[in-house]
Design an enzyme around this catalytic site. Structure first.
Site, PDB file in Angstrom:
ATOM      1  N   LYS A   8       0.857  -1.196   0.000  1.00 19.29           N
ATOM      2  CA  LYS A   8       0.000   0.000   0.000  1.00 19.29           C
ATOM      3  C   LYS A   8       0.886   1.238   0.000  1.00 19.29           C
ATOM      4  CE  LYS A   8       0.838   1.268   4.474  1.00 19.29           C
ATOM      5  NZ  LYS A   8       1.553   2.503   4.853  1.00 19.29           N
ATOM      6  N   ASP A 140      -2.061  -1.197  10.485  1.00 21.46           N
ATOM      7  CA  ASP A 140      -2.183  -1.240   9.028  1.00 21.46           C
ATOM      8  C   ASP A 140      -2.843  -2.518   8.517  1.00 21.46           C
ATOM      9  OD1 ASP A 140      -0.969   1.190   8.820  1.00 21.46           O
ATOM     10  OD2 ASP A 140       0.895   0.463   7.934  1.00 21.46           O
TER      11      ASP A 140
END
Length: 276
Positions: A8, A140
């Site tokens: 990401k 995350d």
């Protein structure tokens, strides 16, 4: 069973306040990108001489420390507290996402492990239940269960999907050989609420992001490691419409309208160019 955990980038990352539990509340937009690890999980023969319930082997990128402390094994152990995961398993993790880069590789791997185990052992966990487990492993991790662009608040676990299509652009990723531990990065942050929310900024044309979309970690990380800040400046010089450090670093990414050539500019660094 095999899965390909993605990386990401953060489009904006604002540290807005310090919490009483010692963590920080954030505002950020997570955007999954097609830089992938590979995670294969197979059932272990009962006669296999391993002392572990989850026998992990990591290849391609060396990760220091005990593999039994890897997030993949921690994901297995977390589910094993609530479910009888039998027989034991082998896990092979092929690392392609750089470590300590702010790209969520470890978080993505553990989310993939949760998803694989859910299928392999037919646990019938819902997506929300998997997100809840993932949040216990790291801030995350939940975004990789959702696996789409999302605005995040809290420590990164409160997610709201956002529509963001950057198809037709190219993503350049440059990661120097400079690890930036997350704890060190947070220790130098002074929390502050931004004047404009990153969720609103990313709804604007990409060409406007350069002046408004900010990663709060850049100021302290660039002061400690000027080479990382220099990478961002060089990406803009090469024609990036937007460039930033991802997460708490040290990877820096640039978004380009045309495919850039990185090798001559960033010799000796981790480099990837990916179509979005």
């Amino acid at each position: 069973m095999i899965s390909f955990p993605v990386a990401k980038i953060n489009l904006g990352l604002n540290v807005v306040e310090r919490r009483q539990d010692g963590y920080h509340n954030l505002e950020t937009v997570f955007y999954p990108v097609p830089l992938k690890d590979a995670l294969e999980v197979t059932l272990m023969d009962e006669a296999f001489p391993s002392p572990y319930d989850c026998d992990l082997k990591v290849t391609n990128i060396n990760i220091e420390g005990d593999e039994q402390r890897n997030l993949v094994v921690r994901a297995y152990n977390l589910l094993k507290q609530d479910f009888p995961l039998m027989p034991r398993v082998h896990a092979h993790l092929y690392k392609a996402i750089p470590t300590q880069a702010g790209m969520g590789g470890g978080s993505s791997d553990c989310a993939a492990m949760l998803l694989l185990l859910n299928r392999m052992f037919e646990l019938k966990l819902t997506k929300q239940q998997l997100i809840d487990y993932a949040a216990r492993l790291g801030a995350d991790c939940p975004i990789f269960i959702l696996n789409r662009s999302a605005y995040a608040e809290g420590i990164g676990e409160r997610l709201q999907p956002v529509d963001l299509n950057m198809r037709g652009y190219y993503l350049a990723v440059v990661r120097p050989d400079i690890p930036v531990p997350t704890k060190e990065a947070f220790s130098r942050i002074v929390p502050c609420k931004p004047q404009k929310n990153c969720r609103d900024i990313i709804s604007q044309p990409i060409e406007t992001w350069r002046e408004e979309l900010v990663n709060d970690f850049e100021a302290s990380v660039f002061a400690l490691h000027p080479e990382i800040g220099q990478i961002k400046r060089r990406l803009y010089q090469m024609g990036a419409v937007y460039a930033a450090m991802s997460g708490s670093g040290s990877a820096v990414f640039g978004i380009f309208k045309e495919e850039p050539i990185l090798e001559k500019q960033f010799e000796g660094m981790f480099l990837r160019t990916l179509p979005l």
